[in-house]
Design a protein around this motif. Structure first.
Motif, PDB file in Angstrom:
ATOM      1  N   ASN A 615       2.811   8.074  -2.693  1.00  0.00           N
ATOM      2  CA  ASN A 615       2.830   6.620  -2.822  1.00  0.00           C
ATOM      3  C   ASN A 615       3.801   6.060  -1.785  1.00  0.00           C
ATOM      4  OD1 ASN A 615       2.854   3.968  -3.564  1.00  0.00           O
ATOM      5  ND2 ASN A 615       3.377   4.327  -5.702  1.00  0.00           N
ATOM      6  N   LEU A 616       3.260   5.332  -0.809  1.00  0.00           N
ATOM      7  CA  LEU A 616       4.076   4.801   0.279  1.00  0.00           C
ATOM      8  C   LEU A 616       4.463   3.343   0.085  1.00  0.00           C
ATOM      9  CD1 LEU A 616       2.090   6.277   3.320  1.00  0.00           C
ATOM     10  CD2 LEU A 616       3.955   7.324   2.033  1.00  0.00           C
ATOM     11  N   VAL A 617       3.881   2.690  -0.904  1.00  0.00           N
ATOM     12  CA  VAL A 617       4.114   1.259  -1.088  1.00  0.00           C
ATOM     13  C   VAL A 617       5.604   0.997  -1.314  1.00  0.00           C
ATOM     14  CG1 VAL A 617       3.617  -0.744  -2.529  1.00  0.00           C
ATOM     15  CG2 VAL A 617       1.796   0.876  -1.967  1.00  0.00           C
ATOM     16  N   GLY A 618       6.146   0.049  -0.559  1.00  0.00           N
ATOM     17  CA  GLY A 618       7.557  -0.312  -0.668  1.00  0.00           C
ATOM     18  C   GLY A 618       8.444   0.385   0.336  1.00  0.00           C
ATOM     19  N   MET A 619       7.927   1.393   1.034  1.00  0.00           N
ATOM     20  CA  MET A 619       8.729   2.103   2.025  1.00  0.00           C
ATOM     21  C   MET A 619       8.676   1.388   3.368  1.00  0.00           C
ATOM     22  SD  MET A 619       7.777   6.115   1.457  1.00  0.00           S
ATOM     23  CE  MET A 619       8.014   6.953  -0.111  1.00  0.00           C
ATOM     24  N   SER A 620       9.691   1.636   4.177  1.00  0.00           N
ATOM     25  CA  SER A 620       9.639   1.219   5.574  1.00  0.00           C
ATOM     26  C   SER A 620       8.768   2.210   6.325  1.00  0.00           C
ATOM     27  CB  SER A 620      11.042   1.205   6.180  1.00  0.00           C
ATOM     28  OG  SER A 620      11.543   2.542   6.245  1.00  0.00           O
ATOM     29  N   GLN A 621       8.456   1.878   7.570  1.00  0.00           N
ATOM     30  CA  GLN A 621       7.631   2.792   8.353  1.00  0.00           C
ATOM     31  C   GLN A 621       8.337   4.123   8.554  1.00  0.00           C
ATOM     32  OE1 GLN A 621       5.816   1.168  11.870  1.00  0.00           O
ATOM     33  NE2 GLN A 621       5.474   3.172  12.794  1.00  0.00           N
ATOM     34  N   ALA A 622       9.623   4.087   8.805  1.00  0.00           N
ATOM     35  CA  ALA A 622      10.376   5.326   9.026  1.00  0.00           C
ATOM     36  C   ALA A 622      10.391   6.180   7.763  1.00  0.00           C
ATOM     37  CB  ALA A 622      11.803   4.999   9.470  1.00  0.00           C
ATOM     38  N   GLU A 623      10.618   5.544   6.618  1.00  0.00           N
ATOM     39  CA  GLU A 623      10.624   6.287   5.356  1.00  0.00           C
ATOM     40  C   GLU A 623       9.245   6.887   5.074  1.00  0.00           C
ATOM     41  OE1 GLU A 623      13.975   3.692   2.898  1.00  0.00           O
ATOM     42  OE2 GLU A 623      11.868   3.100   2.859  1.00  0.00           O
ATOM     43  N   GLY A 642       8.413  -4.449   8.415  1.00  0.00           N
ATOM     44  CA  GLY A 642       8.642  -4.697   7.001  1.00  0.00           C
ATOM     45  C   GLY A 642       8.325  -3.460   6.188  1.00  0.00           C
ATOM     46  N   VAL A 643       8.011  -3.650   4.937  1.00  0.00           N
ATOM     47  CA  VAL A 643       7.693  -2.521   4.076  1.00  0.00           C
ATOM     48  C   VAL A 643       6.183  -2.438   3.885  1.00  0.00           C
ATOM     49  CG1 VAL A 643       9.913  -2.626   2.880  1.00  0.00           C
ATOM     50  CG2 VAL A 643       7.960  -3.922   1.996  1.00  0.00           C
ATOM     51  N   ILE A 644       5.743  -1.278   3.436  1.00  0.00           N
ATOM     52  CA  ILE A 644       4.304  -1.049   3.281  1.00  0.00           C
ATOM     53  C   ILE A 644       3.788  -1.790   2.057  1.00  0.00           C
ATOM     54  CG2 ILE A 644       2.566   0.711   2.766  1.00  0.00           C
ATOM     55  CD1 ILE A 644       4.251   2.629   4.479  1.00  0.00           C
ATOM     56  N   GLU A 645       2.736  -2.561   2.283  1.00  0.00           N
ATOM     57  CA  GLU A 645       2.107  -3.346   1.225  1.00  0.00           C
ATOM     58  C   GLU A 645       0.858  -2.655   0.675  1.00  0.00           C
ATOM     59  OE1 GLU A 645       1.791  -7.098  -1.005  1.00  0.00           O
ATOM     60  OE2 GLU A 645       3.387  -6.160   0.189  1.00  0.00           O
ATOM     61  N   ARG A 646       0.115  -1.992   1.566  1.00  0.00           N
ATOM     62  CA  ARG A 646      -1.135  -1.323   1.191  1.00  0.00           C
ATOM     63  C   ARG A 646      -1.182   0.044   1.848  1.00  0.00           C
ATOM     64  NH1 ARG A 646      -1.268  -5.517  -1.266  1.00  0.00           N
ATOM     65  NH2 ARG A 646      -2.954  -7.049  -1.450  1.00  0.00           N
ATOM     66  N   GLN A 647      -1.925   0.970   1.236  1.00  0.00           N
ATOM     67  CA  GLN A 647      -2.154   2.263   1.879  1.00  0.00           C
ATOM     68  C   GLN A 647      -3.557   2.751   1.552  1.00  0.00           C
ATOM     69  OE1 GLN A 647       0.711   4.744  -0.628  1.00  0.00           O
ATOM     70  NE2 GLN A 647      -1.010   6.162  -0.437  1.00  0.00           N
ATOM     71  N   TRP A 648      -4.044   3.619   2.402  1.00  0.00           N
ATOM     72  CA  TRP A 648      -5.362   4.221   2.186  1.00  0.00           C
ATOM     73  C   TRP A 648      -5.356   5.628   2.775  1.00  0.00           C
ATOM     74  CZ3 TRP A 648      -8.916   6.465   5.348  1.00  0.00           C
ATOM     75  CH2 TRP A 648     -10.156   6.755   4.776  1.00  0.00           C
ATOM     76  N   PRO A 649      -5.822   6.661   2.064  1.00  0.00           N
ATOM     77  CA  PRO A 649      -6.287   6.640   0.669  1.00  0.00           C
ATOM     78  C   PRO A 649      -5.173   6.285  -0.314  1.00  0.00           C
ATOM     79  CG  PRO A 649      -7.001   8.651   1.799  1.00  0.00           C
ATOM     80  CD  PRO A 649      -5.990   8.002   2.684  1.00  0.00           C
ATOM     81  N   ALA A 650      -5.588   5.975  -1.543  1.00  0.00           N
ATOM     82  CA  ALA A 650      -4.641   5.608  -2.587  1.00  0.00           C
ATOM     83  C   ALA A 650      -3.766   6.796  -2.966  1.00  0.00           C
ATOM     84  CB  ALA A 650      -5.392   5.096  -3.815  1.00  0.00           C
ATOM     85  N   PRO A 651      -2.636   6.559  -3.614  1.00  0.00           N
ATOM     86  CA  PRO A 651      -1.787   7.663  -4.061  1.00  0.00           C
ATOM     87  C   PRO A 651      -2.531   8.593  -5.025  1.00  0.00           C
ATOM     88  CG  PRO A 651      -0.606   5.580  -4.192  1.00  0.00           C
ATOM     89  CD  PRO A 651      -2.023   5.239  -3.883  1.00  0.00           C
ATOM     90  N   GLY A 652      -2.231   9.898  -4.922  1.00  0.00           N
ATOM     91  CA  GLY A 652      -2.799  10.865  -5.857  1.00  0.00           C
ATOM     92  C   GLY A 652      -4.148  11.424  -5.484  1.00  0.00           C
ATOM     93  N   VAL A 653      -4.672  11.109  -4.281  1.00  0.00           N
ATOM     94  CA  VAL A 653      -5.955  11.643  -3.841  1.00  0.00           C
ATOM     95  C   VAL A 653      -5.726  12.987  -3.153  1.00  0.00           C
ATOM     96  CG1 VAL A 653      -7.952  11.282  -2.342  1.00  0.00           C
ATOM     97  CG2 VAL A 653      -6.949   9.361  -3.589  1.00  0.00           C
ATOM     98  N   GLU A 654      -6.518  14.002  -3.501  1.00  0.00           N
ATOM     99  CA  GLU A 654      -6.378  15.330  -2.898  1.00  0.00           C
ATOM    100  C   GLU A 654      -7.038  15.346  -1.523  1.00  0.00           C
ATOM    101  OE1 GLU A 654      -8.573  18.806  -4.414  1.00  0.00           O
ATOM    102  OE2 GLU A 654      -6.614  19.680  -4.830  1.00  0.00           O
ATOM    103  N   VAL A 655      -6.242  15.634  -0.479  1.00  0.00           N
ATOM    104  CA  VAL A 655      -6.757  15.672   0.895  1.00  0.00           C
ATOM    105  C   VAL A 655      -6.249  16.941   1.569  1.00  0.00           C
ATOM    106  CG1 VAL A 655      -6.832  13.148   1.075  1.00  0.00           C
ATOM    107  CG2 VAL A 655      -4.795  14.376   1.822  1.00  0.00           C
ATOM    108  N   PRO A 656      -6.944  17.408   2.630  1.00  0.00           N
ATOM    109  CA  PRO A 656      -6.444  18.572   3.367  1.00  0.00           C
ATOM    110  C   PRO A 656      -5.105  18.269   4.033  1.00  0.00           C
ATOM    111  CG  PRO A 656      -8.761  18.170   3.855  1.00  0.00           C
ATOM    112  CD  PRO A 656      -8.266  16.969   3.116  1.00  0.00           C
ATOM    113  N   ARG A 657      -4.222  19.275   4.069  1.00  0.00           N
ATOM    114  CA  ARG A 657      -2.956  19.112   4.778  1.00  0.00           C
ATOM    115  C   ARG A 657      -3.255  18.796   6.245  1.00  0.00           C
ATOM    116  NH1 ARG A 657       2.135  20.651   3.486  1.00  0.00           N
ATOM    117  NH2 ARG A 657       1.355  21.837   1.700  1.00  0.00           N
ATOM    118  N   GLY A 658      -2.525  17.847   6.806  1.00  0.00           N
ATOM    119  CA  GLY A 658      -2.779  17.420   8.171  1.00  0.00           C
ATOM    120  C   GLY A 658      -3.597  16.147   8.258  1.00  0.00           C
TER     121      GLY A 658
END
Length: 730
Positions: A615-623, A642-658
């Motif tokens: 879950n990246l929402v609320g983080m800065s780009q560096a974080e 600023g901080v991250i407002e949206r992300q895709w894919p959503a948190p908790g989705v299983e994806v290949p490393r990389g």
């Protein structure tokens, strides 16, 4: 004297009885006269009516429904069949005073609501017929209830058994309720009204017999007078290609989909790409054919998998890529600059607005670059695109053996401009059907044979003889070189497994090569031809195992009720499709290979490790970059600081490393930042981008952005309102 006196008394006594006899005779004559007069009066006044009513109490001959043939699944299990049943007619005059108590006793037998039944029994009519026939066991219970007449006081009971009549017929039973209901259909009074029931009605219906009975003046059969004159001939059985196990997987996923997203429409289809057989089909809205009268007209009249046509979006891109490779219009490894392209004065942007840098055309499919496919379509040209639309089967209905099949809506020659060519390249501005996409994808999966999809396998007589059998029908083959088919397959696998460029990695199944592509498209308002502002169609189409496909799976979710920035094929359709593909692999006992192709792996290093997206929402780009690096993931960021407002894919989705995650940054500080150029964006892209930047949006029109109130490059602050003007032409 005395003797004379006694004699006189005897004579007087004899005369009195004689007078009484004459009086009695006179009374009898008068009564007889009254009866004769009454008979004459009745005949004179009512004779015509009585004669007419008597004439109505005659033998009536009517058709007796034949037992309808059963509908079977691929293994021969019954999905629909007939059982002997009876229409129930009830005389209301004696039962009406006790309607509430009678309803309380009869409702459990009929499986209905007591208050509804009481209202029916209270009607002012002489007789009523129950809405649906009853089975034999219910008939027996009703007969016993009327014989007991427990609802009436002892001193008011009459011959209640004569107050109910039963006329034989057939009752259609669907043992699994709404299981594949849109494909199977339903029956009204022995006639198929939709689905297979309608398509194969002439086989299923059989030949009706004849029944005779006496009816009273009200037209109700007289109890005990019903006789079968001619026995009916049962209908033929129809066996489908539906696999009940796979259909069960599909029904479970459809239930979950509807519960989570509440879409306007949805469809899931699973096909065997080697034969064209439909293994499972489910559409929403659905209905229970045992109680079809409770369903909406929309549910009864449409099978979204068959009777709909809509913009496919990016699921159309594999077919455009195949056409371009087959005609040598492009080389798969040629490069182009992503981000935007201007055609006929209109600017087309990639879905993330900023693009992905320099890409190959193979990576254009992986990144789902609209700019890349606009360029591919421009290189292909209208003559070649038209040719391959026909070869892939997009110019006419597929011919599937189900009623009310829709067909495509394509640009006519008079409207085939360069902008239309470009948008058709990424599946916008045209409409195709789910069955057309299934048929075309089957051809890529099976090595180049365009097969007619079918759902009816056999027609079997009541004696068990196969009287008709459908076999795989090849419409055409050889129109795609094997090398092209392999290139498209490999590119679709990379879309799912490539940890650097593939955006559909949510469809990956550890140990298997999955070929797939998602689509997300705006929905067109049929009344105006303009795009709705916040309605989207999300989809996924793919096959597994990629190099020896067992199933093709297509999922479309039309207008899911989620926030616009969550309405993606990758977030809505992929989880459903992935679950079905995984179940099918298990069902067919296909073992994992352990190796999945990826541009990021060396030969022999195909094993893929999977991680959940953080879950990246609320983080800065560096974080966010640090968090992603910790999980072996990459990030791409758009928007202001600023901080991250949206992300895709959503948190908790299983994806290949990389894999790569996309994040939008929004600045909630007072500092100003430059306004981007929104020209050519869809409303969805423009609104999401502005929302991610903390800006409010006001819109006019529908379609693509053609103007904005704050010019590109001007400094804006979070909280300001940007007015955008849209046009369907883009």
């Amino acid at each position: 004297m005395n003797r004379g006196g006694r004699r006189t008394g005897r004579q007087s006594s004899w005369k009195r009885p004689k007078r009484r006899l004459w009086a009695l005779q006179l009374a009898m004559v008068a009564t007889l006269g009254a009866v004769v007069w009454r008979i004459y009066d009745v005949q004179r006044v009512y004779g015509g009516t009585l004669k007419h009513d008597a004439a109505k109490v005659i033998d009536v001959t009517q058709p007796l429904l034949a037992p309808r043939g059963a509908i079977l699944d691929a293994e021969g299990n019954r999905l629909a069949y007939d059982v002997p049943a009876y229409y129930v007619d009830i005389e209301l005059q004696p039962i009406r005073p006790y309607a509430d108590e009678a309803a309380r006793i009869l409702a459990p037998i009929l499986g209905t609501n007591a208050s509804d039944l009481a209202a029916l029994l209270s009607k002012p009519a002489a007789w009523i017929q129950l809405p649906t026939p009853v089975e034999a066991i219910v008939k027996s219970k009703l007969e016993a209830a009327f014989a007991a007449h427990a609802w009436a006081p002892d001193d008011r009971r009459t011959a209640w058994s004569n107050c109910v009549t039963f006329t034989p017929t057939e009752l259609r039973v669907y043992p699994y309720g709404d299981f594949a209901a849109n494909a199977i259909g339903y029956v009204v009074k022995g006639v198929g009204e939709s689905g297979v029931e309608l398509e194969m009605n002439s086989y299923l219906a059989g030949q009706n017999g004849l029944i005779s009975y006496e009816q009273d003046p009200t037209g109700v059969p007289i109890p005990g007078s019903v006789h079968i004159v001619k026995a009916p001939k049962p209908g033929d059985n129809v066996q489908l290609t539906i696999d009940d196990t796979i259909q069960g997987y599909v029904e479970d996923q459809m239930d979950a989909l509807v519960q989570k997203y509440h879409p306007q429409h949805a469809a899931i289809v699973v096909s065997d790409p080697q034969t064209g057989a439909i293994l499972a089909m489910s559409s929403w809205p659905n209905f229970n054919p045992n109680q079809y009268w409770k369903a909406s007209l929309e549910a009864l009249s449409s099978n979204w998998a068959v009777s709909s046509a809509f913009e496919p979006g990016s699921t159309f891109k594999p077919f455009v890529l195949a056409a371009a490779l087959a005609t040598h219009s492009i080389n798969l490894y040629d490069t182009f600059q992503s981000g935007q392209i201007t055609i006929d004065g209109r600017t087309i942007h990639d879905w993330n607005y900023v693009g992905f840098g320099v890409l190959t055309y193979q990576q254009a499919l992986e990144e789902s670059s609209n700019v890349g496919f606009a360029r591919i379509a421009m290189a292909l040209g209208w003559p070649n695109l038209d040719k391959y639309l026909r070869l892939f089967g997009f110019t006419q209905p597929t011919g599937i053996d189900l009623p009310n099949e829709a067909t495509s809506i394509l640009f006519p020659p008079s409207e085939q401009g360069q902008l239309e060519l470009a948008t058709a390249g990424f599946g916008q501005g045209i409409a195709v059907t789910p069955m057309q996409q299934i048929m075309a994808m089957d051809a890529i999966a099976n090595g180049g044979r365009l097969l007619r999809p079918y759902i009816i396998s056999k027609v079997i007589s009541p004696s068990g003889k196969v009287i008709q059998e459908n076999r795989p029908t090849v419409i055409r083959q050889g129109f795609l070189p094997e090398s092209v088919i392999q290139e498209v397959r490999d590119t679709m696998v990379l879309d799912v497994s490539d940890s650097k460029h593939g955006i559909d990695t949510g469809a990956a199944i550890p140990g298997y090569e999955v070929a797939g592509k998602t689509g997300t498209a705006q929905i067109v308002d049929p009344a105006t031809g303009a795009y709705y502002q916040n309605k989207f169609e999300t989809s996924f189409i793919g096959f597994v195992p990629a190099q020896d496909p067992k199933v093709v799976v297509y999922v479309t979710v039309y207008d899911p009720q989620v926030a616009p920035d969550e309405a993606w094929g990758s977030t809505v359709a992929i989880p459903i499709a992935r679950a079905i593909m995984q179940e099918c692999l298990n069902y067919y006992h296909i073992p994992p290979t352990g190796a999945v192709k990826s541009l990021q792996t060396e030969p022999g290093q195909g094993q893929v490790a999977y991680v959940e997206t953080p879950n990246l929402v609320g983080m800065s780009q560096a974080e966010a970059e640090a968090a992603l690096a910790q999980d072996g993931l990459q990030g791409m960021f758009a928007g202001s600081s600023g901080v991250i407002e949206r992300q895709w894919p959503a948190p908790g989705v299983e994806v290949p490393r990389g894999s790569k995650l996309y994040a939008l940054l929004a600045n909630h500080q007072s500092a100003a930042f430059p306004m981007p150029d929104l020209t050519g964006l869809t409303l969805r892209d423009a609104a999401n981008l502005l929302a991610a930047m903390g800006l409010d949006v006001a819109t006019s029109g529908s379609g693509y952005v053609v103007g904005q109130s704050i010019p590109p490059g001007a400094r804006v602050k979070a909280g300001e309102t940007v007015e955008i003007r849209l046009s369907p032409k883009g």
